[in-house]
Every structure is written in structure tokens, then in C-alpha cells.
Design a protein around this motif. Sequence first.
Motif, short mmCIF file in Angstrom:
data_model
loop_
_atom_site.label_atom_id
_atom_site.label_comp_id
_atom_site.label_asym_id
_atom_site.label_seq_id
_atom_site.Cartn_x
_atom_site.Cartn_y
_atom_site.Cartn_z
N MET A 57 0.90 -1.35 0.04
CA MET A 57 -0.04 -0.12 0.04
C MET A 57 0.86 1.29 -0.12
O MET A 57 1.91 1.33 0.71
CB MET A 57 -0.88 0.08 1.26
N ILE A 59 0.85 5.41 0.24
CA ILE A 59 0.15 6.60 1.05
C ILE A 59 0.47 8.01 0.18
O ILE A 59 1.87 8.03 0.65
CB ILE A 59 -0.09 6.48 2.21
N ALA A 101 -7.30 5.05 -4.41
CA ALA A 101 -8.47 6.07 -3.85
C ALA A 101 -7.97 7.31 -4.04
O ALA A 101 -6.80 7.75 -4.01
CB ALA A 101 -8.45 5.79 -2.39
N THR A 135 -12.14 4.27 -5.89
CA THR A 135 -13.02 4.95 -5.17
C THR A 135 -12.51 6.44 -4.80
O THR A 135 -11.51 6.82 -5.24
CB THR A 135 -13.36 3.81 -3.72
N SER A 136 -13.44 7.03 -4.33
CA SER A 136 -12.95 8.43 -3.79
C SER A 136 -12.23 8.53 -2.22
O SER A 136 -12.77 7.61 -1.55
CB SER A 136 -14.16 9.47 -3.92
N SER A 137 -11.50 9.53 -2.27
CA SER A 137 -11.02 9.62 -0.88
C SER A 137 -11.23 11.05 -0.23
O SER A 137 -11.46 12.06 -1.28
CB SER A 137 -9.48 9.45 -0.93
N CYS A 142 -4.15 7.02 -2.35
CA CYS A 142 -3.88 5.87 -1.69
C CYS A 142 -3.86 4.69 -2.71
O CYS A 142 -5.03 4.72 -3.36
CB CYS A 142 -4.89 5.47 -0.57
N PHE A 344 6.68 4.62 11.61
CA PHE A 344 5.75 4.85 12.66
C PHE A 344 6.59 5.64 13.88
O PHE A 344 5.96 5.74 14.82
CB PHE A 344 5.29 3.14 13.28
N ILE B 59 -12.31 3.32 2.67
CA ILE B 59 -11.83 4.54 2.95
C ILE B 59 -12.67 5.28 4.14
O ILE B 59 -13.91 5.14 4.09
CB ILE B 59 -11.76 5.62 1.82
N LEU B 100 -3.28 -2.00 5.59
CA LEU B 100 -3.91 -1.19 6.56
C LEU B 100 -3.22 0.15 6.60
O LEU B 100 -1.86 0.01 6.91
CB LEU B 100 -4.19 -1.99 7.49
N ALA B 101 -3.99 1.18 6.42
CA ALA B 101 -3.03 2.46 6.59
C ALA B 101 -3.75 3.12 7.52
O ALA B 101 -5.13 3.44 7.81
CB ALA B 101 -3.11 3.44 5.30
N CYS B 142 -7.72 3.84 6.14
CA CYS B 142 -7.66 3.05 4.56
C CYS B 142 -7.38 1.39 4.58
O CYS B 142 -6.44 1.25 5.24
CB CYS B 142 -6.94 3.64 3.68
N ILE B 143 -8.37 0.75 4.39
CA ILE B 143 -8.53 -0.84 4.60
C ILE B 143 -8.46 -1.28 3.02
O ILE B 143 -9.31 -1.01 2.26
CB ILE B 143 -9.32 -1.28 5.21
#
Lengths: 350, 350
Positions: A57, A59, A101, A135-137, A142, A344, B59, B100-101, B142-143
Amino acid sequence: MSENKPLTKLSTLGEFGLIRHLTQDIKLKNSSSMKGVGDDAAVLDYKDKKVLVSTDMLIEGVHFDLAYAPLKHLGYKAVATNVSDICAMNGTAKQITVSLAISNRFSLEAVEELYEGIYLACDQYGVDLVGGDTTSSKTGMCISITVLGEADDEEITYRNTAKENNLICVSGDLGAAYMGLQLLEREKVVFQENQSSQPDFSGYEYILERQLKPEARQDIVRLLKEKGIKPTAMMDVSDGLSSEVLHICHDSGLGCKIYEDKLPIDYQTYKMAEELNMNATVCALSGGEDYELLFTAPLEDFEKLSAMEGISIIGHTCAKSEGYNLITKDGNSFELKAQGWVNFNPDNQQ
Amino acid sequence: MSENKPLTKLSTLGEFGLIRHLTQDIKLKNSSSMKGVGDDAAVLDYKDKKVLVSTDMLIEGVHFDLAYAPLKHLGYKAVATNVSDICAMNGTAKQITVSLAISNRFSLEAVEELYEGIYLACDQYGVDLVGGDTTSSKTGMCISITVLGEADDEEITYRNTAKENNLICVSGDLGAAYMGLQLLEREKVVFQENQSSQPDFSGYEYILERQLKPEARQDIVRLLKEKGIKPTAMMDVSDGLSSEVLHICHDSGLGCKIYEDKLPIDYQTYKMAEELNMNATVCALSGGEDYELLFTAPLEDFEKLSAMEGISIIGHTCAKSEGYNLITKDGNSFELKAQGWVNFNPDNQQ
């Protein structure tokens, strides 16, 4: 993107229209891709092969900065880094799914650019796009990509199967992608201070390309097969060489000796490190995003491996009791430490 | 989550620590899951079966609102809706990957709750979690889930293979998930206006559960097999019944007749629609998120299908030239229209 034409709002297409628009020209390349985009699920046929699956993923603001990553490069890189995971298992990537997204601040033309890069990488690596979700965010972009690949059971390379006194090898060179990122960030600061300034990248084209458009080393997987070399363990270098070496050693219950003078580092990486007062060895060990292949191989492959262009033997495994050692150019020994992924870390957060 | 203990910051674990923490208790259930989490890719073995793959991205603020979707339910729903796509191909889900974010506003305990729901659904559907990616985001959650499943070649059901004069059937009931969402949104507004108010959900437990914890209809796939019924085409109802019926008809080159009085609608759905001055039939046709199975079947299966509990025959296919028809209770005929997915509608955006 033409600068004269007005851009197209995504809302004019709707989800189904957008998906159709982005996927209508797909021609499936692999016989294992029976049915691609356009149903509830794709249908794949691996016959007597094992299936490899990996997912990543990305971001906006964490993994990429659209201020300097062109969307086409971003699409290419997202696919290449996933294909790299299949290479790291000694397999061949065959299919991807792409979930995206995006907020309404992106135009249709921007999404098309991203997909241009995705399709370019699909062609480069012989991979079929067989599904996804659009999809939309509310805010940033993402991208989530899942890659599927295949391999014969006996050719799959895991992380935990290195043996004592194996050679430790790496493809290509290290630290360049990290130095490319440093350069981009420096020029971004310069630009923010003086918007009329033009970034100066001359002499640094290679490290920039390593950051913006990395390649999955499918060629190395093929080459090793041709030469009859089966790695005992393999990973791709995404978090940084130290981190990956320690992964293999830890999972295989081994120690290691890595020799600083054997680390493959490009001239531009050295030059940029010097300019920024950084240590090139540290960049090679901890930079990350090289997407080179790190692997272990039996000692008896030494001659074959030494003769292969684009492969460096950087050390060897040893008993766990001997620890994780970095032997410096002056003959001193230090403990090898991982300083990879820090997303993190609160200092890295906003 | 205990309310007395201080919550644990994600930054104390790091990515590898978090992944280990969340995945250390996984026990692989399927013989096709050879190697799960912990290498560059998972390794799967489908032998002589075909592989099905589907992916979905969720989202925060678009697909879920943490103000009323508990994290455990969210995790469960994310898996169930993906498994539903494999059911819609008449296959059996076997593996998932979870990306996962999350931003630092989430604690370790919050992520654990989410994964509790994910693992609960994995147990419910006999699915193995075999890979994923965990990263930080700047803002919302976001998943992205990819599901893999298997099926024999001849049992796979596509969208474009319905035949003229097939029965159109649907499992369960329709519109309840949408009514559950309306209820949650109403109570959220009440709560925002008066924070001491308690939401009143009594008598509406079923529609709430349909919204917050939908199930994939694996049981229907099994039941149809037991009864010897092979659907000619199948989809799951995620965007709304009308939208899915039109998909199958369009892709199969057919028209349809859907009978309003045959639509399965629960009492609570009727009651809530009445309370909100909405038309229950419209909710059933356009509500979406039911995750029931819509399928077409040969006329000769009429008696078998009529006798099956939890299956409604709602109409039949016809020649394309006859169009897409909704026959109302009073015998009038209207054109069936899709009003499903509207996430790209600017009115829906912020």
C-alpha cells in the motif's frame, strides 16, 4: 497532459465509467489469466504451479510526494516494487490488481497518467492487470497493489533457508535510490524558498531514476536460473540492506560477515553523499528502496557468481554465535544494525 | 478495550513489531495455504482448481464512519464483503491479504479491535490471512483487502452467461442495510444536537446488524450445489439490486421483468422506511450493501428454487428488445434504472 485543454472532472464519469475508461484497452498476456477485469473476481489458472501473492500500500505524503514524483513514474514504481516481491521468491509475476482512492482534486487526465505508468510496467514485466477497485477519498491518494505470480515448488526461495558458510550476494548497486530522494528533497526546499529557481539535476540522472523509476530484477531471477544457481534464501532490498541481511540471518538462525569494501555503490551515490556530508556506506546499508535482490548461495557457486556481471559477493553467513558483523575497510568489525523502516516513528509523522 | 489502562502508542512497536503482534497467532486452515505471513510473498497451492481473486478498498469517511461503526464490526465487514465477491463467482474463499493505513490517532488497542473482527470473519468463512502491509497515513484509515478463492472450471458463474427466459432469483432480503444506515445517520444527528441523548435502536436490531455486520452468503453457494442447481449467471448485491440486475442483463445481452410484489423485504425495513417517509421498494432496488446473491437459473429449476427457504424468485430474463422492466404491484410497467454507486458525485464529496 496538454496544457491547453480543460481537465475532465472525475465526477462526469462515475465509478463504472472511470473503470471502463481505464481498463478498456487491456489485452491479457498470460495463459494463466483466464478472465480479467469485469466480473466479481478475476479467474486465474496456474495448473501445476504454486501461486505467489504479495501486496503493498502506498500513501501520499508517506510513501510518495506528488511535488516531485510524476504520476506516471508513481504508477510504474507501484507495480515494479510489487513485482520485486515475487522476484524475491524466485518466481515470475503474472497478474496484479490495483485499488485506487483519489480525491476530487485529481482530474481524469491525472488518473490517466498514473495508469499509463501502471500499464508501462505491466508491459515491461509481462504482467496482466486483472482487477481492482476505484473509489474516492476525502484527502490524499492511496494506491494498493496485489501481485500474483507463479513458481515451481522446488524453485521457491524463502528467507529462513540460508545455510552456514553460504555466500551473501546482492544484485546491482545500493544506496542510489536514497541519495536520489535526498537530492529531490534538497531541490524542493530550494524551490520553496525561490519559486523561480529551476532544479539542477545534471550529473545525477542515475540516482534520480533509481528513486523515481526503480526496476524489479526479473532479469536476475532469469539469469540465476540460466546459470543453474539456486539461491538458498532470497529477499528484495526495500527497507535497506542491513535490515534484509538481518532478516535472513535471524529467520535462518545464522550470523554473518559483511565486508564494507565489497558493497556495490555507484559513483553518483558517492558524489551525492559527499556533497551532503553523508557516509556512502551508511546510505548503502540503510537507504532502502533499492529493490535489488539479496540472496545467499552455496560456496561452490563462488566462481560462477564472481563471473556474473551485476552480482556482488558482499560476505558470507556463519554460526549464529559469531554475531552479525560488518567488517570495515580498515579491518575493524562492528555489529550490523537495521535502521530501515521508520514510518511509525512519531518524528516522521504529522 | 479496558477504559482504565493507558492506551499503547503504535510508535512503540514499529512496523515489524506491529505486524508480528497482529499475526503471531495465525494458524493456517487451508491446505492450499502453504506459506502465510512472514516472507516476501505468500505461497499458495490450488492444484487443479481455478483461482479467483478480488479486491476492495474501504476509506474512512467514504465507506465507513467510525462515529457509529465499531472497529471490530468494520474488520468483520471488510472481510465479509470480499468473501461475498468469491461467492458471487460460485467459488470458495480461501485466503485474504490485508493492507492497512492508519494515522497515529489510533492506538494499538484500536488496531487490535479491528483485527479481532478480521480474524472472526476469517474463522466464520474458513479463510486464511496470508499477507498484507501495515503503514501509517497522514489522516484517516484506509483498508484494502484482496481475497483469493478456488472453484472448478465448470462451476464458475460469470455475469454475461444468463440465458433468455431464465428465472431471476435473490437470496435473503433487500434494503435492510440501507435502512440501517439511515437509522444510524438519524441518531448521529440527534446525538450531535444533544450529546446527553442515548440512541434508540429498539425494534431495529436486524437492520442495524445488516448494515454493521453483513454476511457473505457462502451458505447459499453450498445450498445451490447440494440441490444440484447451477446458476447461469451470478453477482452479489453490493451497489443495489437494480444496478446488479442491469449488469447481468447488459453483459448477457438480455432484457428483464422484475416483479415488485416478489421483492423480499423485511418487516423492519418496511417500518423504518415508513418512519422516514421513504418507499421500501426503492430502498430494496437501490439501497445497496445487502451482499445477497442475485442469480439467474434455468426455468426447469423453478420447483426446486420455490421450495428453498431464503431464496426468492423475483422475475425472469427476456429478449433484449423487451427492455428492462419493473412490474409494480398494481400491474404497471416502468423502466428499471440503476441508482447505485454515487461516491464520485460531487454532492457526496467534501
